[in-house]
Design an enzyme around this catalytic site. Structure first.
Site, short mmCIF file in Angstrom:
data_model
loop_
_atom_site.label_atom_id
_atom_site.label_comp_id
_atom_site.label_asym_id
_atom_site.label_seq_id
_atom_site.Cartn_x
_atom_site.Cartn_y
_atom_site.Cartn_z
N ARG A 16 0.81 -1.23 0.00
CA ARG A 16 0.00 0.00 0.00
C ARG A 16 0.84 1.28 0.00
NH1 ARG A 16 -3.79 -0.90 4.86
NH2 ARG A 16 -4.46 1.23 4.41
N GLN A 76 14.28 -13.77 5.32
CA GLN A 76 13.06 -14.57 5.21
C GLN A 76 12.66 -14.51 3.75
OE1 GLN A 76 9.39 -12.92 6.66
NE2 GLN A 76 8.49 -14.93 7.07
N GLY A 81 4.21 -15.43 6.93
CA GLY A 81 3.51 -15.04 8.15
C GLY A 81 4.46 -14.63 9.27
N THR A 82 3.88 -13.96 10.26
CA THR A 82 4.70 -13.42 11.36
C THR A 82 5.36 -14.53 12.19
OG1 THR A 82 2.63 -13.18 12.59
CG2 THR A 82 3.51 -11.20 11.56
N LYS A 334 29.30 25.17 5.08
CA LYS A 334 29.44 23.72 4.91
C LYS A 334 30.84 23.30 5.30
CE LYS A 334 31.32 21.60 1.85
NZ LYS A 334 31.95 20.99 0.65
N ASN A 360 35.74 38.99 10.59
CA ASN A 360 34.49 39.47 10.01
C ASN A 360 34.51 39.19 8.52
OD1 ASN A 360 32.01 41.44 10.59
ND2 ASN A 360 32.90 41.92 8.59
N ALA A 363 29.83 41.01 3.24
CA ALA A 363 28.70 40.53 2.43
C ALA A 363 29.18 40.01 1.08
CB ALA A 363 27.71 41.66 2.22
C1 UD1 Z 1 -0.43 -8.44 12.44
C2 UD1 Z 1 -1.00 -9.35 13.51
C3 UD1 Z 1 -2.33 -8.76 14.02
C4 UD1 Z 1 -2.11 -7.36 14.53
C5 UD1 Z 1 -1.45 -6.51 13.46
C6 UD1 Z 1 -1.03 -5.19 14.06
C7 UD1 Z 1 -0.29 -11.62 13.03
C8 UD1 Z 1 -0.68 -12.92 12.44
N1 UD1 Z 1 -1.20 -10.65 12.98
O1 UD1 Z 1 -1.31 -8.49 11.35
O2 UD1 Z 1 -2.85 -9.56 15.05
O3 UD1 Z 1 -3.31 -6.79 14.94
O4 UD1 Z 1 -0.26 -7.13 12.95
O5 UD1 Z 1 -0.55 -4.32 13.06
O6 UD1 Z 1 0.80 -11.50 13.54
N2 UD1 Z 1 6.22 -9.70 8.39
C9 UD1 Z 1 7.35 -10.39 8.07
N3 UD1 Z 1 7.24 -11.61 7.48
C10 UD1 Z 1 6.05 -12.18 7.20
C11 UD1 Z 1 4.87 -11.48 7.55
C12 UD1 Z 1 5.00 -10.24 8.15
O7 UD1 Z 1 8.47 -9.91 8.30
O8 UD1 Z 1 6.04 -13.29 6.68
C13 UD1 Z 1 6.34 -8.38 9.04
C14 UD1 Z 1 5.78 -7.27 8.17
O9 UD1 Z 1 6.81 -6.72 7.37
C15 UD1 Z 1 5.28 -6.29 9.21
C16 UD1 Z 1 4.87 -7.16 10.37
O10 UD1 Z 1 5.54 -8.40 10.20
O11 UD1 Z 1 6.29 -5.43 9.66
C17 UD1 Z 1 3.35 -7.40 10.45
O12 UD1 Z 1 2.93 -8.01 9.28
P1 UD1 Z 1 1.52 -7.68 8.62
O13 UD1 Z 1 1.39 -8.47 7.39
O14 UD1 Z 1 1.36 -6.22 8.53
O15 UD1 Z 1 0.54 -8.27 9.71
P2 UD1 Z 1 -0.98 -7.91 9.90
O16 UD1 Z 1 -1.78 -8.72 8.95
O17 UD1 Z 1 -1.15 -6.45 9.89
#
Ligand code: UD1
Ligand code: MG
Length: 452
Positions: A16, A76, A81-82, A334, A360, A363
């Site tokens: 986004r 990664q 996923g997180t 600078k 001094n 100008a």
């Molecule tokens: C996540 C949380 C959600 C929370 C929200 C807050 C999870 C599953 N969900 O959702 O509960 O309310 O954040 O903003 O954790 N990232 C990685 N690798 C990945 C996926 C994500 O490094 O594989 C990083 C992203 O770059 C980001 C952060 O983890 O900085 C969160 O990822 P994002 O995809 O924004 O999670 P949300 O769906 O917003």
């Protein structure tokens, strides 16, 4: 307190943002968001700092290590996923037995006090999650509480209507007992609406194993996540508002705070006055009792006590002002030291130079520091007087107490107490201007006649 490892998740693309640059490298107050998150985590004095990067790996790595050379950057490859993002830190966390705090690289404003609250709650819980009451819970994960116990975190996509009605939301910040972290992560699957390994699922997993989890809560602005350019602008405002308030508390006068633009690392001493519309880039230190006048632009510089800068002055990297100096309007400095009590008041460029105490600079003076290929230094001694519109062609040295005549082009060194004069001698021709005017007028009349 047990030792802490800091893990910052920053592998996501940030679609986004609509950008070629990874999201976490977009800047707030002159520093990448990632660096803000690293600074927030650093207040816990982590033993290890690990950044999980994926999109724009090299750029993220460089930015992280420019801030903290000891940070480990883990790749990664696919963003599954997180939970998966934390799992890839297994090697980087090998042998570590303390607590692991997980922050997001796009959530730059978590406050030190909040992290401390989490550390305290960790004493009685294996997992501590940072939550907040959301004005608009949107798609945040929901924290399902049972008294003080956190039962589970349900992602919006997986939540029932009833669960979606919960307004206590997951910020993403989590503190976990490092001893059980990987056991919990290894038990997770991606059997959910998004097909991802959710870090949030470790709460349920911990509870299944008889471990306790809880949530502490903070103000929503702290957990502000940046997902778009509009959020980035909001984050900038949040930073500025907070930084301005802190400076004023520390005894700095901001005449019109809303127009003072600060950097992430701006330092300003007590009783300094900042007039409206002053902009601070990175790496500026201003001592106490300085007067920064309106519309000045400062970056990478140091201003000592009692100095007056501006209005409309520009201090660029390497500008080093000693005490009681005076830098006036439309002056650019600078990579130059301006020594005690020296004055550079109008329309001047001083670059790659040293200006001696009490000198001094008239100008319109220019240090001609660049020959098109290389930069050269100008050294001006103490108590020198540089006449207006002097061109100092570097490398060149002007001695103590020396003078240059206005309009001179100085290409040779000037010894102490000497006057350097380098301009065409003036000649006055009596009556010539009248004759010239008459001649020109006739010429014009003839041209008009010919045109008619
Ligand atoms: C996540 C949380 C959600 C929370 C929200 C807050 C999870 C599953 N969900 O959702 O509960 O309310 O954040 O903003 O954790 N990232 C990685 N690798 C990945 C996926 C994500 O490094 O594989 C990083 C992203 O770059 C980001 C952060 O983890 O900085 C969160 O990822 P994002 O995809 O924004 O999670 P949300 O769906 O917003
Ligand atoms: Mg998010």
């Amino acid at each position: 307190m047990s030792s802490i490892a800091l893990v910052i998740l920053a592998a996501g693309k940030g679609t986004r943002m609509n950008s070629d640059m990874p999201k976490v490298l977009h800047q707030i107050a002159g520093a990448p968001m990632l660096v803000h998150a690293m600074k927030a985590g650093a207040t816990l004095e982590p033993e290890r700092t690990i950044v999980v990067a994926g999109h724009g790996f090299d750029d993220v790595k460089n930015a992280a290590q420019a801030h903290d050379p000891d940070a480990q950057i883990v790749l990664q490859e696919e963003q599954n996923g997180t939970g998966h993002a934390v799992k890839v830190c297994r090697d980087a966390l090998a042998g570590f037995e303390g607590d692991v705090i997980v922050l997001f690289g796009d959530t730059p404003f978590v406050q030190p006090e909040t992290l401390e609250t989490m550390v305290t709650a960790r004493r009685d819980n294996a997992v501590v999650v940072l939550g907040f009451e959301a004005a608009d819970p949107g798609k945040y994960g929901r924290l399902i509480m049972d008294g003080d116990n956190l039962k589970e975190i349900v992602e919006f996509a997986d939540a029932s209507d009833k669960q979606r009605g919960v307004t206590f939301c997951n910020s993403g910040v989590m503190l976990v007992d490092g001893i059980v972290l990987f056991t919990l992560l290894d038990a997770l699957d991606n059997n959910n609406a998004q097909g991802e390994i959710y870090l949030t699922d470790i709460v349920k997993e911990a509870r299944n194993r008889g471990l306790s989890a809880t949530a502490v809560s903070c103000d929503e602005v702290e957990t502000l996540g940046v997902n778009s350019r509009a959020h980035l602008a909001q984050a900038e405002q949040t930073f500025q508002t907070r930084a301005r308030a802190m400076l004023m508390e520390d005894g700095v006068t901001l005449v019109d705070p809303a127009t003072t633009w600060l950097a992430h690392d701006t330092v300003i001493g007590r009783d300094t006055i900042v007039e409206p519309h002053v902009f601070f880039g990175s790496d500026v230190t201003v001592e106490s009792g300085v007067h920064l006048r309106a519309f000045s632009h400062l970056e990478g510089c140091h201003v000592s006590r009692g100095s007056v800068v501006g209005p409309y002055a520009r201090l660029r990297p390497g500008a080093e002002l000693s005490e009681h100096t005076r830098i006036g309007n439309f002056v650019e400095i600078k990579n130059a030291e301006i020594h005690e009590g020296a004055k550079v008041n109008h329309l001047t460029y001083i670059g790659d130079a040293s200006v001696g105490a009490k000198s001094n600079i008239g100008a319109g003076t220019i240090t001609c520091n660049y020959d098109g290929v290389m930069k050269h230094r100008t050294v001006i001694g103490e108590g020198a007087f540089i006449g207006s519109n002097t061109m100092l062609v570097a490398p060149v040295t002007i001695g103590n107490g020396a003078m240059t005549a206005s309009g001179s082009v100085i290409t040779k060194n000037v010894e102490d107490d000497a006057l350097a004069l380098s301009r065409t001698p003036q000649e006055n021709k009596a009556g010539f201007s009248r004759k010239l005017f008459e001649m020109l007028k006739k010429k014009k009349q003839k041209l008009q006649k010919d045109a008619d």
